[in-house]
Motif scaffolding. Structure first.
Motif, PDB file in Angstrom:
ATOM      1  N   TYR A  84       0.856  -1.392   0.162  1.00 32.45           N
ATOM      2  CA  TYR A  84      -0.047   0.058  -0.099  1.00 32.45           C
ATOM      3  C   TYR A  84       0.944   1.222  -0.018  1.00 32.45           C
ATOM      4  O   TYR A  84       0.439   2.223  -0.659  1.00 32.45           O
ATOM      5  N   TYR A  85       2.080   1.114   0.743  1.00 32.59           N
ATOM      6  CA  TYR A  85       2.802   2.529   0.775  1.00 32.59           C
ATOM      7  C   TYR A  85       3.563   2.514  -0.551  1.00 32.59           C
ATOM      8  O   TYR A  85       3.561   3.737  -1.063  1.00 32.59           O
ATOM      9  N   LYS A  86       3.894   1.422  -1.133  1.00 39.81           N
ATOM     10  CA  LYS A  86       4.451   1.495  -2.706  1.00 39.81           C
ATOM     11  C   LYS A  86       3.230   2.401  -3.481  1.00 39.81           C
ATOM     12  O   LYS A  86       3.551   2.895  -4.519  1.00 39.81           O
ATOM     13  N   GLN A  87       1.816   1.969  -3.248  1.00 39.65           N
ATOM     14  CA  GLN A  87       0.848   2.564  -4.165  1.00 39.65           C
ATOM     15  C   GLN A  87       0.803   4.169  -3.992  1.00 39.65           C
ATOM     16  O   GLN A  87       0.511   5.141  -4.858  1.00 39.65           O
ATOM     17  N   VAL A  88       1.208   4.557  -2.638  1.00 40.21           N
ATOM     18  CA  VAL A  88       1.604   6.159  -2.417  1.00 40.21           C
ATOM     19  C   VAL A  88       2.334   6.533  -3.252  1.00 40.21           C
ATOM     20  O   VAL A  88       2.143   7.348  -4.243  1.00 40.21           O
ATOM     21  N   LEU A  89       3.640   6.012  -3.528  1.00 43.74           N
ATOM     22  CA  LEU A  89       4.637   6.626  -4.648  1.00 43.74           C
ATOM     23  C   LEU A  89       4.310   6.470  -5.929  1.00 43.74           C
ATOM     24  O   LEU A  89       4.578   7.131  -6.831  1.00 43.74           O
ATOM     25  N   ALA A  90       3.353   5.348  -6.166  1.00 45.39           N
ATOM     26  CA  ALA A  90       2.974   5.101  -7.684  1.00 45.39           C
ATOM     27  C   ALA A  90       2.049   6.245  -8.235  1.00 45.39           C
ATOM     28  O   ALA A  90       1.873   6.289  -9.366  1.00 45.39           O
ATOM     29  N   GLN A  91       1.679   7.210  -7.336  1.00 50.29           N
ATOM     30  CA  GLN A  91       0.952   8.041  -7.782  1.00 50.29           C
ATOM     31  C   GLN A  91       1.600   9.347  -8.437  1.00 50.29           C
ATOM     32  O   GLN A  91       1.101  10.155  -8.981  1.00 50.29           O
ATOM     33  N   GLY A  92       3.081   9.187  -8.278  1.00 47.93           N
ATOM     34  CA  GLY A  92       4.057  10.141  -9.262  1.00 47.93           C
ATOM     35  C   GLY A  92       4.334  11.262  -8.354  1.00 47.93           C
ATOM     36  O   GLY A  92       3.711  11.795  -7.602  1.00 47.93           O
ATOM     37  N   GLN A  93       5.467  11.613  -8.568  1.00 50.64           N
ATOM     38  CA  GLN A  93       6.143  12.573  -7.708  1.00 50.64           C
ATOM     39  C   GLN A  93       5.502  14.147  -7.963  1.00 50.64           C
ATOM     40  O   GLN A  93       5.210  15.044  -6.821  1.00 50.64           O
ATOM     41  N   GLU A  94       4.914  14.373  -9.142  1.00 45.13           N
ATOM     42  CA  GLU A  94       4.056  15.523  -9.415  1.00 45.13           C
ATOM     43  C   GLU A  94       3.155  15.730  -8.516  1.00 45.13           C
ATOM     44  O   GLU A  94       2.541  16.948  -8.399  1.00 45.13           O
ATOM     45  N   ASN A  95       2.507  14.455  -7.880  1.00 42.44           N
ATOM     46  CA  ASN A  95       1.312  14.771  -7.123  1.00 42.44           C
ATOM     47  C   ASN A  95       1.336  14.582  -5.775  1.00 42.44           C
ATOM     48  O   ASN A  95       0.362  14.444  -5.000  1.00 42.44           O
ATOM     49  N   LEU A  96       2.654  14.438  -5.541  1.00 46.80           N
ATOM     50  CA  LEU A  96       3.034  14.165  -3.803  1.00 46.80           C
ATOM     51  C   LEU A  96       3.665  15.328  -3.353  1.00 46.80           C
ATOM     52  O   LEU A  96       4.651  15.631  -3.911  1.00 46.80           O
ATOM     53  N   PRO A  97       3.322  15.857  -2.353  1.00 46.11           N
ATOM     54  CA  PRO A  97       4.210  16.728  -1.465  1.00 46.11           C
ATOM     55  C   PRO A  97       5.575  15.915  -1.132  1.00 46.11           C
ATOM     56  O   PRO A  97       5.546  14.770  -1.077  1.00 46.11           O
ATOM     57  N   VAL A  98       6.634  16.780  -1.043  1.00 48.49           N
ATOM     58  CA  VAL A  98       7.729  16.265  -1.164  1.00 48.49           C
ATOM     59  C   VAL A  98       8.058  15.568   0.438  1.00 48.49           C
ATOM     60  O   VAL A  98       8.403  14.261   0.595  1.00 48.49           O
ATOM     61  N   ALA A  99       7.581  16.143   1.526  1.00 47.65           N
ATOM     62  CA  ALA A  99       7.287  15.488   2.701  1.00 47.65           C
ATOM     63  C   ALA A  99       6.749  13.997   2.851  1.00 47.65           C
ATOM     64  O   ALA A  99       7.207  13.158   3.330  1.00 47.65           O
ATOM     65  N   LEU A 100       5.583  14.048   1.981  1.00 52.66           N
ATOM     66  CA  LEU A 100       4.716  12.665   1.959  1.00 52.66           C
ATOM     67  C   LEU A 100       5.725  11.766   1.213  1.00 52.66           C
ATOM     68  O   LEU A 100       5.750  10.557   1.624  1.00 52.66           O
ATOM     69  N   GLU A 101       6.347  12.004   0.100  1.00 48.03           N
ATOM     70  CA  GLU A 101       7.169  11.106  -0.570  1.00 48.03           C
ATOM     71  C   GLU A 101       8.305  10.380   0.186  1.00 48.03           C
ATOM     72  O   GLU A 101       8.548   9.270   0.296  1.00 48.03           O
ATOM     73  N   VAL A 102       9.087  11.420   1.145  1.00 48.84           N
ATOM     74  CA  VAL A 102      10.164  11.482   1.733  1.00 48.84           C
ATOM     75  C   VAL A 102       9.835  10.438   2.968  1.00 48.84           C
ATOM     76  O   VAL A 102      10.486   9.371   3.251  1.00 48.84           O
ATOM     77  N   GLY A 103       8.674  10.911   3.480  1.00 46.58           N
ATOM     78  CA  GLY A 103       8.162   9.880   4.585  1.00 46.58           C
ATOM     79  C   GLY A 103       7.815   8.629   4.405  1.00 46.58           C
ATOM     80  O   GLY A 103       7.934   7.642   4.943  1.00 46.58           O
ATOM     81  N   THR A 104       7.312   8.319   3.195  1.00 49.87           N
ATOM     82  CA  THR A 104       6.783   7.152   2.747  1.00 49.87           C
ATOM     83  C   THR A 104       8.156   6.205   2.111  1.00 49.87           C
ATOM     84  O   THR A 104       7.998   4.900   2.472  1.00 49.87           O
ATOM     85  N   LEU A 105       8.946   6.748   1.592  1.00 48.60           N
ATOM     86  CA  LEU A 105      10.125   5.986   1.562  1.00 48.60           C
ATOM     87  C   LEU A 105      10.888   5.625   2.610  1.00 48.60           C
ATOM     88  O   LEU A 105      11.192   4.247   2.646  1.00 48.60           O
ATOM     89  N   LEU A 106      10.862   6.412   3.673  1.00 49.12           N
ATOM     90  CA  LEU A 106      11.574   5.815   4.963  1.00 49.12           C
ATOM     91  C   LEU A 106      10.718   4.767   5.424  1.00 49.12           C
ATOM     92  O   LEU A 106      11.207   3.816   6.330  1.00 49.12           O
ATOM     93  N   THR A 107       9.469   5.036   5.515  1.00 46.70           N
ATOM     94  CA  THR A 107       8.507   3.939   5.982  1.00 46.70           C
ATOM     95  C   THR A 107       8.761   2.625   5.365  1.00 46.70           C
ATOM     96  O   THR A 107       8.775   1.645   6.192  1.00 46.70           O
ATOM     97  N   ILE A 108       8.731   2.616   4.038  1.00 46.66           N
ATOM     98  CA  ILE A 108       8.986   1.413   3.252  1.00 46.66           C
ATOM     99  C   ILE A 108      10.192   0.671   3.703  1.00 46.66           C
ATOM    100  O   ILE A 108      10.291  -0.467   4.171  1.00 46.66           O
ATOM    101  N   ALA A 109      11.308   1.624   3.883  1.00 48.47           N
ATOM    102  CA  ALA A 109      12.624   1.019   4.153  1.00 48.47           C
ATOM    103  C   ALA A 109      12.593   0.415   5.680  1.00 48.47           C
ATOM    104  O   ALA A 109      13.089  -0.829   5.779  1.00 48.47           O
ATOM    105  N   GLN A 110      11.895   1.036   6.602  1.00 49.18           N
ATOM    106  CA  GLN A 110      11.893   0.473   8.006  1.00 49.18           C
ATOM    107  C   GLN A 110      10.965  -0.746   7.946  1.00 49.18           C
ATOM    108  O   GLN A 110      11.322  -1.822   8.598  1.00 49.18           O
ATOM    109  N   LEU A 111       9.863  -0.907   7.133  1.00 50.64           N
ATOM    110  CA  LEU A 111       9.235  -1.906   7.033  1.00 50.64           C
ATOM    111  C   LEU A 111       9.967  -3.424   6.534  1.00 50.64           C
ATOM    112  O   LEU A 111       9.740  -4.425   7.050  1.00 50.64           O
TER     113      LEU A 111
END
Length: 445
Positions: free
Chosen positions: A125-152
């Motif tokens: 599901y977190y990968k689906q967040v990133l799949a929406q494209g950088q242009e549609n995501l605030p930087v903070a949301l993308e950065v936080g999601t990347l770290l969340t996936i790494a930790q999981l």
């Protein structure tokens, strides 16, 4: 001298979870992973980004906000199935959602699945967040999601994938802290990339020290591990010196003493071993005996004797003939003959050889206790298996001569003549004893 070697084991990962999630789903790290390396985050923490990396993302409309609010309310009550139902209801109208709203929906899906310990589903599901494209995501949301996936992925012990997302996070984040370098160092270590792991853990430690903060204990442990693997004992010692300073534990004292031994720093090794002893870190018989031998070798035999005596009384050192002999030797070196003799007699009685009784005979002769010397010598001969019987014969010859038992003395001295190592000395005493015997006979006439 066998010193305790540096332990190579590393701390296991520890997972802590956060229970709160803000209504607006602030871009955040959703788990706190690897307490051992000092990462501390919650669902409510956002990554601050520079103005240069801000993006114009779509806004969230009221309808989407209401769906997420419903899911949020259920999540706050711990009703995960109800939260999922709210999200499915929102997903049913997915074609009406913009990319940002979709991303927030999947982000909440990820959180709920994580909370249910369904980690693979949460990752998807977190990968689906990133799949929406950088242009549609605030930087903070993308950065936080990347770290969340790494930790999981850390939770799943999939360290290669953890590194993939962690490195993406490093490339995008403006807030790379020492904790994150330590986190990546652990990941590199797990996949066998020691060089990169060493660089990251050193970076983390240096950042903390430059800020006047004390680096985490496990950071030092990991750095020590890499130096030890490279046989860089000088730097292992330096790291252990910091561990002893900031996290004083008996085990570190022992390890540092071992490193000082490898570096031929005998005085420092002795002092550190003594610190370990005082701290109660030396509990095994071998460790306590090594401590005693170090004291004896450093011309502090009385301290060595006290270590052995205390160990025997506390039943940490077995009361064997050999150990009692060591205790007696320590007292003897410390010129404490009155304390040495009882221990040596006890050791002799437990031994299956006559050597210790032979030594006792010599000690009693030196103390001018000739009858005791003869008694100990007789016990030595009864037990047998004496390394230097010629020396014992001379002791018995001298003791009997002092007791004016000249014939017995001569018998023993003549036996000593048969050994070339004692022949010269035995002849001198035979001559002396024969003269004393003749003089005594003449006086008696």
């Amino acid at each position: 001298m066998n010193m305790t070697t540096v332990t190579k084991g590393l701390s296991k990962f520890v997972l802590r979870t956060s229970v709160a999630l803000p209504l607006v789903l602030a871009p955040a790290v959703s788990v706190s992973v690897l307490e051992a390396v000092g990462v501390s985050a919650s669902f409510a923490q956002a990554n601050a980004q520079s103005e240069e990396k801000t993006r114009k993302a779509p806004s969230m409309r009221e309808s989407a906000f209401k769906h997420l609010g419903k899911a949020q309310e259920a999540a706050d009550a711990g009703n995960w199935q109800e939260a999922l139902a709210a999200l499915r209801e929102m997903e049913a109208g997915k074609d009406k959602l913009n990319a940002y709203e979709t991303a927030q929906m999947y982000y909440f899906y990820g959180f709920v699945n994580y909370s249910m310990e369904r980690y693979p589903q949460a990752i998807n599901y977190y990968k689906q967040v990133l799949a929406q494209g950088q242009e549609n995501l605030p930087v903070a949301l993308e950065v936080g999601t990347l770290l969340t996936i790494a930790q999981l992925y850390f939770v799943q012990e999939d360290y290669k994938q953890a590194l993939v997302y962690l490195n993406k996070w490093f490339a995008l984040s403006d807030d790379v802290t020492a904790d994150k370098y330590a986190l990546r160092a652990q990941a590199y270590h797990q996949v066998g990339e020691s060089g990169k792991a060493m660089a990251d853990i050193t970076k983390a430690i240096n950042m903390y020290e430059q800020e006047g903060k004390t680096p985490k204990e496990n950071w030092f442990q990991l750095q020590r591990y890499f130096y030890y693997e490279d046989n860089d004992y000088k730097n292992v010692a330096k790291v252990l010196e910091k561990l002893v300073k900031y996290y004083p534990k008996g085990e570190y004292y022992k390890q540092l003493a071992g490193m000082y031994g490898e570096l031929k720093r005998e005085d420092d090794m002795l002092h550190m071993m003594e610190a370990a002893y005082v701290a109660g870190a030396l509990q095994k018989e071998k460790e306590l005996l090594n401590m005693a031998y170090l004291f004896m070798g450093a011309e502090m035999p009385y301290k060595g004797a006290k270590v052995i005596d205390k160990g025997i009384k506390e039943k940490k050192i077995e009361r064997t003939s050999k150990n009692l002999e060591s205790l007696a030797q320590a007292y003897q070196m410390a010129q404490e003959l009155q304390k040495s003799i009882p221990e040596l007699e006890a050791a002799a009685s437990m031994s299956d050889k006559g050597d210790l009784y032979s030594r006792l005979a010599g000690i009693y002769l030196d103390l001018d206790k000739n009858e005791k010397a003869v008694s100990m010598g007789s016990k030595a001969l009864q037990k047998g298996d004496i390394k230097r019987p010629d020396q014992l014969y001379i002791v018995l010859g001298m003791a009997n001569a002092n007791l004016k038992k000249y014939d017995t003395s001569l018998d023993y001295l003549k036996k000593a003549l048969k050994d070339k190592r004692s022949e010269k000395f035995a002849r001198q005493w035979i001559s002396f004893v024969e003269n004393e015997k003749n003089r005594a006979e003449q006086l008696a006439m």
